[in-house]
Enzyme design. Structure first.
Site, PDB file in Angstrom:
ATOM      1  N   SER A  52      16.314  62.622  48.600  1.00  0.00           N
ATOM      2  CA  SER A  52      16.207  64.073  48.750  1.00  0.00           C
ATOM      3  C   SER A  52      16.332  64.768  47.397  1.00  0.00           C
ATOM      4  O   SER A  52      15.477  65.585  47.016  1.00  0.00           O
ATOM      5  CB  SER A  52      17.305  64.569  49.703  1.00  0.00           C
ATOM      6  OG  SER A  52      17.425  65.975  49.670  1.00  0.00           O
ATOM      7  N   ASP A  72      24.023  61.902  56.444  1.00  0.00           N
ATOM      8  CA  ASP A  72      23.886  62.165  55.012  1.00  0.00           C
ATOM      9  C   ASP A  72      24.094  60.857  54.266  1.00  0.00           C
ATOM     10  O   ASP A  72      25.039  60.708  53.490  1.00  0.00           O
ATOM     11  CB  ASP A  72      24.897  63.225  54.569  1.00  0.00           C
ATOM     12  CG  ASP A  72      24.471  63.916  53.272  1.00  0.00           C
ATOM     13  OD1 ASP A  72      23.331  63.697  52.837  1.00  0.00           O
ATOM     14  OD2 ASP A  72      25.284  64.670  52.712  1.00  0.00           O
ATOM     15  N   ARG A  77      19.441  74.917  51.069  1.00  0.00           N
ATOM     16  CA  ARG A  77      20.408  75.628  51.893  1.00  0.00           C
ATOM     17  C   ARG A  77      21.551  74.653  52.186  1.00  0.00           C
ATOM     18  O   ARG A  77      21.461  73.459  51.923  1.00  0.00           O
ATOM     19  CB  ARG A  77      19.752  76.075  53.209  1.00  0.00           C
ATOM     20  CG  ARG A  77      18.566  77.008  53.041  1.00  0.00           C
ATOM     21  CD  ARG A  77      18.986  78.375  52.581  1.00  0.00           C
ATOM     22  NE  ARG A  77      17.885  79.332  52.607  1.00  0.00           N
ATOM     23  CZ  ARG A  77      18.007  80.593  52.261  1.00  0.00           C
ATOM     24  NH1 ARG A  77      19.171  81.065  51.846  1.00  0.00           N
ATOM     25  NH2 ARG A  77      16.970  81.403  52.305  1.00  0.00           N
ATOM     26  N   GLY A 123      29.705  69.134  49.474  1.00  0.00           N
ATOM     27  CA  GLY A 123      30.864  68.732  50.255  1.00  0.00           C
ATOM     28  C   GLY A 123      32.162  69.392  49.844  1.00  0.00           C
ATOM     29  O   GLY A 123      33.159  69.292  50.554  1.00  0.00           O
TER      30      GLY A 123
END
Length: 447
Positions: A277, A269, A208, A181
C-alpha cells in the site's frame, strides 16, 4: 436466432439519491420491462451498457415504483458518477459474468501462489470497481494468510500502475510516511513545511484514517482542501515545493483506497499489504527518497524490535527493487503524540508547533524535528549531520509556518466542518499516583 442474440429492451437512467460507499449499485423495478426479475435472482451483479460504455453493478430489486419505474434503471450516487451518462439516457442491463480474475482469488484462497499477471488482473478489476466488497474482502483475507516476496513486488507494481504515475523535474523528491496506529502523531504536517521551506520537493500524499481516529489527510482537511486533482497538486508543488493532499483524489494507486476501505471494518492490516500500500503510492508519486517511521510500543502496530526489523527489511527490499532510497527509523510508540486526538485537535497541535507557541506539545515538536533532519540530509548541498540544526532553524525562524500558510492558501479553503464537539467530561484519578502506561489501541478505538 438464440435468446442471447435477441436485442435487449432498454431502460431510462434515473439518479437515485443513495450513498452506497464504494459499490456500484443499480436498482430495477420488480415489474421491469428489461427482463423478468427472476432472471436476475441468481445474479448479484449486472452489466450495464450504453454507447460502448460498460459498468458492473450490484443489483437491487424494488417494489416501490416511486423509486424506480418499470421502464427505468436507478443508479445510486457512486454508480451514477462513474457511469457518467445523463438522466433519461437509455441503457441495456444483462446478468454479468464474474470477473475472470476471481479464479485467481479462489486459487489464492486454496493456497496457491499467484503470478504477476494474475495479481495485475485482480488489481485492474478492483481499480475499475468490478469487485463487490465481499469479493474484495475475499482477496484481502486470502492474501493475509501468506504472501511471497514475488507476490509482494507484483502487488506493489500493479497497484502503482493502476492509476496515475507522476514524474518530477527535481533530481531529489523526498517523502515521509508513518505506518500509523499512534494517536496524534501528525508529524508529516510539520515535516512537509520545514522541508519545503528549505527548498526540497516533497509532494506528500496521505490516506484517510485506517486504524486511528484521523489520518494526515483528515487533519489537513481542517486547514485546507485535500481533494486536489493531479494538475492542481503539481501547481501547488511548483509554487510551494510541497503539498499535503489526499492520495485517493489524485488517482495514485486507486486500488489501494478501495482495499483500505474494506480493510478498516475487517481490522486487516498485514505487513505485506501495508508495505504494498505505502510503496505503491510512493512509486506512483515519483518519490526518490523515502523516510519510514515505525513506532514501537505495547499497544502500537509493532510491539517488539524484532517485528520492526522484519518490517524494515520488507520496506528496504521493495524500495531497492524499484529504485527508491528507503531509510527506516524506529520511534517510541508507547504513548500518544501531542495533546489532542482527532482532526481538529491535532490540527491545533500542528499549528501551535509551527507557530512556536510555548504551550505547543514538546513531544510532537521534537519528533518532527528529528524526522525532518533525516530528510534534510538527502540534500547534497547540506553538510552531513547538519540536518537537525537546519530543521530547528527553519522552525524557530518562522519560515516553516510561513511555508505552511503558503501551502494552505495554494490548496484552497476546506469545506469540512471544523467545530469541536460540545459534550465534554473530565476523567479524574481517584488518588495520587504515576501514569505507568497509556493504551494507544484503546484510545484509537474510543476516538
Amino acid at each position: 436466432m438464440t435468446d442471447a442474440s435477441l436485442p435487449r429492451p432498454q431502460l431510462k437512467i434515473r439518479r437515485v439519491h443513495l450513498d452506497t460507499g464504494r459499490e456500484n449499485v443499480a436498482v430495477i423495478s420488480r415489474r421491469t420491462k428489461a427482463l423478468r426479475p427472476e432472471v436476475f435472482r441468481g445474479f448479484s451483479r449486472v452489466e450495464l451498457r450504453r454507447d460502448g460504455r460498460t459498468m458492473l453493478a450490484t443489483l437491487l430489486i424494488t417494489d416501490d415504483d416511486s423509486l424506480v419505474g418499470p421502464d427505468e434503471l436507478g443508479l445510486a450516487e457512486p454508480a451514477f458518477r462513474r457511469f457518467a451518462e445523463p438522466v433519461g439516457g437509455l441503457v441495456t442491463i444483462t446478468p454479468a459474468n464474474p470477473p475472470e480474475s476471481l479464479d485467481a482469488v479462489r486459487s489464492k484462497i486454496q493456497g496457491r501462489t499467484l503470478s504477476a499477471p494474475e495479481i495485475g488482473a485482480i488489481i485492474d478489476d478492483l481499480a475499475h470497481y468490478r469487485y463487490s466488497d465481499m469479493e474484495t474482502a475475499a482477496f484481502l483475507v486470502s492474501s493475509a494468510s501468506f504472501m511471497t516476496s514475488g507476490e509482494l513486488l507484483a502487488l506493489t507494481e500493479a497497484m502503482a500502475n493502476a492509476g496515475t504515475r507522476i514524474r518530477w523535474d527535481a533530481p531529489v523528491v523526498v517523502d515521509k510516511h508513518c505506518i500509523g496506529g499512534i494517536p496524534g502523531n501528525r508529524t508529516s504536517m510539520i515535516v512537509v513545511p520545514i522541508l519545503a521551506a528549505h527548498g526540497l520537493t516533497i509532494p506528500k500524499t496521505s490516506s484517510r484514517a485506517i486504524t486511528s481516529p484521523a489520518g494526515t489527510a483528515d487533519t489537513m482537511e481542517v486547514l485546507a482542501r485535500v481533494d486536489l486533482g493531479v494538475d492542481e497538486m503539481k501547481e501547488v508543488v511548483t509554487a510551494c515545493h510541497g503539498c499535503l493532499v489526499w492520495g485517493g483524489h489524485v488517482n495514485l494507486s486507486p486500488a489501494d483506497d478501495i482495499l483500505i476501505s474494506v480493510e478498516r471494518p475487517l481490522g486487516i492490516d498485514t505487513r505485506e499489504q501495508m508495505v504494498a500500500s505505502i510503496m505503491s503510492k510512493k512509486l506512483a508519486a515519483g518519490s526518490t527518497h523515502l523516510l519510514v517511521d515505525l513506532p514501537v510500543g505495547p499497544a502500537a502496530k509493532l510491539t517488539t524490535a524484532n517485528e520492526a526489523m522484519r518490517l524494515r527489511k520488507l520496506f528496504e527490499f521493495v524500495g531497492g527493487h524499484f529504485g527508491i532510497s528507503v531509510e527506516v527509523v524506529t520511534t517510541d510508540g508507547r504513548q500518544p503524540i501531542g495533546n489532542g486526538i482527532g482532526p481538529v485537535l491535532e490540527a491545533q497541535d500542528v499549528m501551535a508547533v509551527l507557530a512556536n507557541d510555548p504551550s505547543a506539545p514538546r513531544d510532537l515538536r521534537e519528533k518532527s524535528l528529528r524526522l525532518a533532519a533525516h530528510l534534510l540530509e538527502c540534500d547534497p548541498g547540506l553538510r552531513g549531520g547538519a540536518g537537525y540544526q537546519r530543521a530547528r532553524e527553519l522552525l524557530e525562524s518562522g519560515a516553516a509556518l510561513k511555508q505552511m500558510q503558503k501551502i494552505i492558501d495554494a490548496q484552497g479553503p476546506s469545506l469540512c466542518r471544523t467545530d469541536l464537539g460540545t459534550l465534554t467530561a473530565d476523567v479524574l484519578a481517584s488518588g495520587d499516583g504515576v501514569v505507568e502506561a497509556i493504551d494507544c489501541l484503546r484510545l484509537n478505538r474510543l476516538a
